[in-house]
Design a protein around this motif. Structure first.
Motif, PDB file in Angstrom:
ATOM      1  N   CYS A   5      42.400  22.577  61.235  1.00 37.45           N
ATOM      2  CA  CYS A   5      42.075  23.716  60.367  1.00 37.45           C
ATOM      3  C   CYS A   5      41.340  23.201  59.142  1.00 37.45           C
ATOM      4  CB  CYS A   5      43.330  24.489  59.956  1.00 37.45           C
ATOM      5  SG  CYS A   5      44.476  23.578  58.897  1.00 37.45           S
TER       6      CYS A   5
ATOM      7  N   LEU B 229      45.006  25.298  55.328  1.00 40.17           N
ATOM      8  CA  LEU B 229      46.290  24.603  55.235  1.00 40.17           C
ATOM      9  C   LEU B 229      47.057  25.054  54.000  1.00 40.17           C
ATOM     10  CD1 LEU B 229      48.414  22.491  55.981  1.00 40.17           C
ATOM     11  CD2 LEU B 229      47.018  20.778  54.784  1.00 40.17           C
TER      12      LEU B 229
ATOM     13  N   VAL C 222      48.431  18.134  60.685  1.00 38.70           N
ATOM     14  CA  VAL C 222      47.160  18.828  60.463  1.00 38.70           C
ATOM     15  C   VAL C 222      46.013  17.828  60.378  1.00 38.70           C
ATOM     16  CG1 VAL C 222      45.833  20.071  58.714  1.00 38.70           C
ATOM     17  CG2 VAL C 222      48.067  20.921  59.420  1.00 38.70           C
TER      18      VAL C 222
END
Length: 460
Positions: A91, A96, A129
């Protein structure tokens, strides 16, 4: 659940965002051993089974990609991590930041109050992430790469361009596409090419109309409301809508200051979530559009100006509600939620909706069955239920159009038609049956390309 197979090897399973505009979650089966997931959203406002267990094998799930941070695109991530997924989650940095805030709030509403547990979840999420920048191509697997492009929906929102290297094919997932000329956010980046475009269809059957005069319309309504002498209540969603309103109020305030008109009332943002989101928007000003960045460079602060006052503490919120109930002094209050389904706006409505000096301004769609929709269609003196109490709608009620974060039919068609190379096929998701069917027919008429919908004859 809805599946798609087309003539070249691709197999998609939709676990939400099919016949409705919520729960977006798409599984792409790359082969017998590997899948990837695009969005992992929760269902909102409908009764729907959201258990991923029957459909997701975390051992074969190679990657997850998040288009943006709205709960209907990220809300099942805690469940996915609880199932044992420990692979990458791709992302943007802004997504985030917003996602951690949104999911933390969602977990608290679900009853998880322990701060150490919430911190542990955010730490686990951040550990997996992989941050992506707009326009940067990232190799995900030997056979697959992805490029994030700006979607113009909320801060950090993206549409995803996947390239299948061995087939020389590109699959694009739109996520939620934004409108052109929205405050703060850049317009969606023009599409380059797509052999298959998986396209949202929220407003596939309607147009937003002329949005260019909405600041003037907002100012006109506020001026009329000031004459009434009471509070001006604006229910607004925390992500995107509140920030757009602040941007436009700053513009109005700036014009009033230049003309030395001091009658414009003070503004209160009574939403802890919205205030935190605004902080994130300010931190990521590099993602603002050129006009917003220019104003900032010239000493104006579109989201942080002197006449806007955040309220976070619940005690201050209750004190303000009681004060306005007794004084009815002019003030603009922006509070969640946008459809009056909860949040602090409920206390304001409970206290002030029976006062004819109160003005209530809706700046977003009010879904059927919500308190906002009931108030919106009520005649003066009609009764609605607020906090389990019957209240007469004596307030002046206004609805201002043009505040949508989703592209309308014309903009969705333009996204296809303005592609650098012709789009080869379209799969419609994230829309009601009328929206999908209407948009599908328009696409066939204008572009003569294959279109499929995800509208099931029976709800999955």
């Amino acid at each position: 659940m809805s599946e798609l197979s087309i003539e070249w090897p691709i197999h998609l399973t939709h676990l939400g965002g099919t016949w409705q505009v919520t729960g977006s979650c798409h599984l792409w089966h790359l082969n017998a051993q590997q899948t990837v997931m695009i969005d992992c959203g929760a269902f909102q406002g409908i009764t729907q089974e959201d258990d991923l267990t029957p459909y997701v094998d975390v051992d074969s799930l190679a990657a997850v990609f998040i288009t943006h941070a709205h709960l209907d695109h990220v809300g099942r991530l805690p469940q996915l991590l609880a199932l044992g997924y420990r692979g990458p989650i791709y992302c943007t940095a802004a997504t985030l930041a917003l996602m951690q805030l949104v999911l933390g709030d969602s977990l608290q509403l679900a009853g998880i109050r322990d701060e150490s547990a919430l911190t542990a979840f955010n730490t686990l999420l951040a550990r997996h992430v992989v941050l992506c920048e707009y326009g940067q191509t990232v190799d995900v697997l030997p056979s697959l790469s992805v490029t994030f492009e700006e979607a113009g929906h909320i801060l950090g929102s993206s549409y995803l361009c996947f390239d299948i290297k061995s087939l020389h094919k590109r699959v694009v997932f739109s996520g939620d596409l934004g409108c052109r000329n929205s405050p703060l956010i850049n317009d969606p980046t023009p599409l380059k090419r797509a052999d298959l475009l998986v396209l949202e269809s929220t407003y596939g059957d309607r147009s937003h109309g002329d949005r260019s005069q909405r600041t003037q319309q907002l100012e006109s309504i506020i001026k009329r409301a000031v004459v009434d002498g009471g509070a001006i209540l604006i229910p607004a969603f925390s992500i995107g809508r509140t920030q757009e309103l602040l941007y436009e109020f700053e513009q109005i305030w700036h014009q009033h200051a230049c003309s030395k008109d001091t009658d414009f009332p003070e503004i209160v943002i009574d939403s802890p979530m919205a205030n935190k989101v605004t902080d994130i928007y300010q931190h990521h000003e590099a993602l603002w559009d050129a006009t917003s960045r220019s104003r900032q460079a010239h000493g104006r602060h579109p989201l942080d100006f002197s006449h806007a006052h955040p309220v976070d503490e619940h005690s201050l919120h209750l004190a303000l509600v009681n004060r306005l109930k007794s004084t009815a002094e002019p003030v603009i209050v922006i509070a969640g939620s946008g459809m009056c389904t909860g949040g602090r706006i409920i206390n304001y409505l409970d206290a002030l909706i029976e006062d004819p000096r109160t003005d209530l301004l809706f700046v977003g769609y009010q879904a059927q069955g919500t308190l906002g929709e009931q108030i919106q269609r009520a005649a003066t003196g009609d009764v609605v239920t607020i906090n389990q109490q019957k209240r007469k709608v004596n307030a002046q009620v206004y609805s201002l159009t043009g505040y949508s974060a989703h592209a309308d039919q014309d903009e969705l068609l333009a996204f296809i038609g303005n592609a650098e190379f012709p789009v080869q096929a379209v799969r419609l998701v994230h829309g009601s049956a009328p929206a999908q069917h209407t948009l599908a027919e328009k696409i066939r008429q204008q572009f003569s390309i294959p279109v499929t919908t995800t509208v099931a004859t029976e709800k999955p």
